[in-house]
Each structure stands twice: as structure tokens, then as C-alpha cells.
Design a protein around this motif. Sequence first.
Motif, mmCIF file in Angstrom:
data_model
loop_
_atom_site.group_PDB
_atom_site.id
_atom_site.type_symbol
_atom_site.label_atom_id
_atom_site.label_comp_id
_atom_site.label_asym_id
_atom_site.label_seq_id
_atom_site.Cartn_x
_atom_site.Cartn_y
_atom_site.Cartn_z
ATOM 1 N N PHE A 83 -0.715 -13.554 8.744
ATOM 2 C CA PHE A 83 -1.611 -12.651 9.472
ATOM 3 C C PHE A 83 -0.939 -11.336 10.243
ATOM 4 O O PHE A 83 -1.417 -10.196 9.699
ATOM 5 C CB PHE A 83 -2.620 -13.493 10.242
ATOM 6 N N ILE A 84 0.031 -11.562 10.897
ATOM 7 C CA ILE A 84 0.777 -10.630 11.646
ATOM 8 C C ILE A 84 1.484 -9.476 10.568
ATOM 9 O O ILE A 84 1.358 -8.372 10.958
ATOM 10 C CB ILE A 84 1.576 -11.285 12.756
ATOM 11 N N THR A 85 1.970 -10.265 9.945
ATOM 12 C CA THR A 85 2.505 -9.359 9.033
ATOM 13 C C THR A 85 1.928 -8.548 7.879
ATOM 14 O O THR A 85 2.118 -7.318 7.654
ATOM 15 C CB THR A 85 4.073 -10.030 8.177
ATOM 16 N N GLY A 86 0.804 -9.205 7.567
ATOM 17 C CA GLY A 86 -0.313 -8.532 6.978
ATOM 18 C C GLY A 86 -0.760 -7.282 7.844
ATOM 19 O O GLY A 86 -1.098 -6.180 7.064
ATOM 20 N N LEU A 87 -1.021 -7.492 9.016
ATOM 21 C CA LEU A 87 -1.307 -6.451 9.822
ATOM 22 C C LEU A 87 -0.305 -5.164 9.860
ATOM 23 O O LEU A 87 -0.978 -3.961 9.704
ATOM 24 C CB LEU A 87 -1.946 -6.855 11.138
ATOM 25 N N LEU A 88 0.730 -5.401 10.035
ATOM 26 C CA LEU A 88 1.986 -4.627 9.982
ATOM 27 C C LEU A 88 2.304 -3.725 8.658
ATOM 28 O O LEU A 88 2.350 -2.721 8.648
ATOM 29 C CB LEU A 88 3.154 -5.094 10.353
ATOM 30 N N LEU A 89 1.855 -4.501 7.512
ATOM 31 C CA LEU A 89 1.646 -3.982 6.333
ATOM 32 C C LEU A 89 0.664 -2.857 6.238
ATOM 33 O O LEU A 89 0.856 -1.727 5.636
ATOM 34 C CB LEU A 89 1.939 -4.975 5.180
ATOM 35 N N PHE A 90 -0.401 -3.196 6.521
ATOM 36 C CA PHE A 90 -1.634 -2.371 6.784
ATOM 37 C C PHE A 90 -1.342 -1.118 7.603
ATOM 38 O O PHE A 90 -1.474 -0.071 7.241
ATOM 39 C CB PHE A 90 -3.048 -2.898 7.193
ATOM 40 N N TYR A 91 -0.688 -1.361 8.763
ATOM 41 C CA TYR A 91 -0.513 -0.284 9.761
ATOM 42 C C TYR A 91 0.881 0.571 9.261
ATOM 43 O O TYR A 91 0.693 2.016 9.545
ATOM 44 C CB TYR A 91 0.300 -1.129 11.234
ATOM 45 N N ALA A 92 1.656 0.187 8.316
ATOM 46 C CA ALA A 92 2.615 1.120 7.838
ATOM 47 C C ALA A 92 1.937 2.117 6.775
ATOM 48 O O ALA A 92 2.383 3.106 6.657
ATOM 49 C CB ALA A 92 3.422 0.225 7.114
ATOM 50 N N LYS A 93 1.021 1.803 6.084
ATOM 51 C CA LYS A 93 0.402 2.624 5.184
ATOM 52 C C LYS A 93 -1.195 2.615 5.071
ATOM 53 O O LYS A 93 -1.940 2.180 4.336
ATOM 54 C CB LYS A 93 0.734 2.057 3.593
ATOM 55 N N PRO A 94 -1.914 2.986 6.306
ATOM 56 C CA PRO A 94 -3.342 2.621 6.307
ATOM 57 C C PRO A 94 -4.092 3.417 5.580
ATOM 58 O O PRO A 94 -5.057 3.050 4.844
ATOM 59 C CB PRO A 94 -3.303 2.854 7.828
ATOM 60 N N THR A 95 -3.770 4.793 5.419
ATOM 61 C CA THR A 95 -4.625 5.882 4.436
ATOM 62 C C THR A 95 -4.480 5.281 2.936
ATOM 63 O O THR A 95 -5.415 5.193 2.289
ATOM 64 C CB THR A 95 -4.147 7.228 4.593
ATOM 65 N N TYR A 96 -3.589 4.945 2.671
ATOM 66 C CA TYR A 96 -3.379 4.306 0.989
ATOM 67 C C TYR A 96 -4.186 3.122 0.991
ATOM 68 O O TYR A 96 -4.809 2.962 0.081
ATOM 69 C CB TYR A 96 -1.676 4.219 0.669
ATOM 70 N N THR A 97 -4.047 2.278 1.717
ATOM 71 C CA THR A 97 -4.559 0.765 1.826
ATOM 72 C C THR A 97 -5.929 0.962 2.047
ATOM 73 O O THR A 97 -6.713 0.236 1.471
ATOM 74 C CB THR A 97 -3.867 -0.131 2.845
ATOM 75 N N ILE A 98 -6.595 1.547 3.005
ATOM 76 C CA ILE A 98 -8.182 1.630 3.374
ATOM 77 C C ILE A 98 -8.610 2.209 1.932
ATOM 78 O O ILE A 98 -9.928 1.575 1.942
ATOM 79 C CB ILE A 98 -8.167 2.360 4.626
ATOM 80 N N GLN A 99 -7.955 3.046 1.060
ATOM 81 C CA GLN A 99 -8.767 3.187 -0.038
ATOM 82 C C GLN A 99 -8.487 2.509 -1.315
ATOM 83 O O GLN A 99 -8.661 3.077 -2.486
ATOM 84 C CB GLN A 99 -8.311 4.845 -0.267
ATOM 85 N N SER A 100 -8.122 1.445 -1.051
ATOM 86 C CA SER A 100 -7.641 0.525 -2.230
ATOM 87 C C SER A 100 -8.681 -0.578 -2.712
ATOM 88 O O SER A 100 -9.257 -1.210 -1.686
ATOM 89 C CB SER A 100 -6.578 -0.082 -2.118
ATOM 90 N N ILE A 101 -9.547 -0.453 -3.526
ATOM 91 C CA ILE A 101 -10.580 -1.366 -4.059
ATOM 92 C C ILE A 101 -9.992 -2.767 -4.033
ATOM 93 O O ILE A 101 -10.635 -3.813 -3.638
ATOM 94 C CB ILE A 101 -10.951 -1.040 -5.422
ATOM 95 N N TRP A 102 -8.723 -3.036 -4.376
ATOM 96 C CA TRP A 102 -8.038 -4.385 -4.192
ATOM 97 C C TRP A 102 -7.986 -4.738 -2.811
ATOM 98 O O TRP A 102 -8.164 -5.973 -2.382
ATOM 99 C CB TRP A 102 -6.806 -4.180 -4.851
ATOM 100 N N PHE A 103 -7.674 -3.918 -1.978
ATOM 101 C CA PHE A 103 -7.509 -4.310 -0.400
ATOM 102 C C PHE A 103 -8.911 -4.744 0.109
ATOM 103 O O PHE A 103 -9.016 -5.802 0.602
ATOM 104 C CB PHE A 103 -7.154 -3.147 0.371
ATOM 105 N N ARG A 104 -10.075 -4.015 -0.390
ATOM 106 C CA ARG A 104 -11.454 -4.463 0.225
ATOM 107 C C ARG A 104 -11.929 -5.530 -0.578
ATOM 108 O O ARG A 104 -12.400 -6.424 0.232
ATOM 109 C CB ARG A 104 -12.356 -3.173 -0.181
#
Length: 186
Positions: A83-104
Motif C-alpha cells: 500500500f505504501i509503495t503504491g502510494l509512492l508510485l502514484f505520488y511519482a506520476k500523479p497526472t499520468y496515473t490519475i488519467q488512466s482508465i486502468w488505474f481507476r
Amino acid sequence: MINELLMQFAEWLYATGGSRSIEESYYLYNWIEATHVITIMLCLGMLVFIDLRMLGLAMPGVSAVKISERLNIPMMIGFVIMFITGLLLFYAKPTYTIQSIWFRVKMVMLLAAFVNAVIFHKRLKASASSWEYEPKAPRNLQICAALSLGLWAGVVMTGRLIAYDWFHCYRELPAWLGAAAGCVAD
């Protein structure tokens, strides 16, 4: 509206120094990602044993409660680090990740897996003494175990697909897919 708010949050997060530092680091992002994958294997490896036991497909002669109790600690350690590393991965690329259908889709499945786990543990504690040495768990626990396996397989697959940009916002997408992916018009 929600997509705009999420994008504003992602842009704010990316503007912090830590986000770009992780993303641009030669080793750090890779170490975080590797740790994330290893702890996924730890967490889900334990979970698979528990779920297969509940379905009667593994270790039918062993107490289901004992398997669950013994594997819960390493599973939870793996989950916390994952969970912590997942948050860090999101934190590293938030604008890319937030617009991913797969992430959602992954987040929806992760939430469903969490709700399923809570229901599973409540049902397990309520009924464990009556069937613990039976080859299969009661039907309601088998359903939770099967759902768990399916949801976590979906979480892993969609998590892996985040890296691919087939349905990313800079591509031309159907309106419904753009909205689902979180695309925001400039």
C-alpha cells in the motif's frame, strides 16, 4: 467536475519537489516499483493459500482457522508495504496515473476486494468453530474466497496495464471513455 478536481489535485501533487524527485531518480522509482511487486507477491501468495483452503482446493486436512491465523501476519505486512509503495508510485506520476482508465478500474476493484475481505473475516470468525476441519468452508465463505481471487487477479492485471497508454487522454478517445479515464479538456 470530479475529473477536474482530481486533475487539480494531481497537478498540485506533481508540483511538489518529492514527486518529481522520485520520478526523475535513476534508482528510487525502480526500487519502489520492485518493492511494490515483491510485496504484492508476498501478500497475494498468502491470500491465495487462504482462499484455496476455503474453496477446498488446497490443504483440506489442515484447520482453516489456523491457516488463516498463521498467514494473516505476513499477508498484512506485505499489504501495508504494498500500500505504501503504491502510494509512492502514484505520488511519482500523479497526472499520468490519475488519467488512466486502468488505474481507476484498479481502485474500484481494490475497494471491492477490501469490502469483500471485511465481510470474509466477519463470517469466518462467526462460524469457524462449526466447520474448521471440514474440507471446504461454508458456501458464503467459498463465495468470498472466489470473489477475492477474482478481484485480486483484476487488481494485479489492471495495475500492470497502467503503464500502457492505449486509452490515455492525449489520444483521441470516445467521449465516454475519456470521461471514465478522467480526461480534462484544456
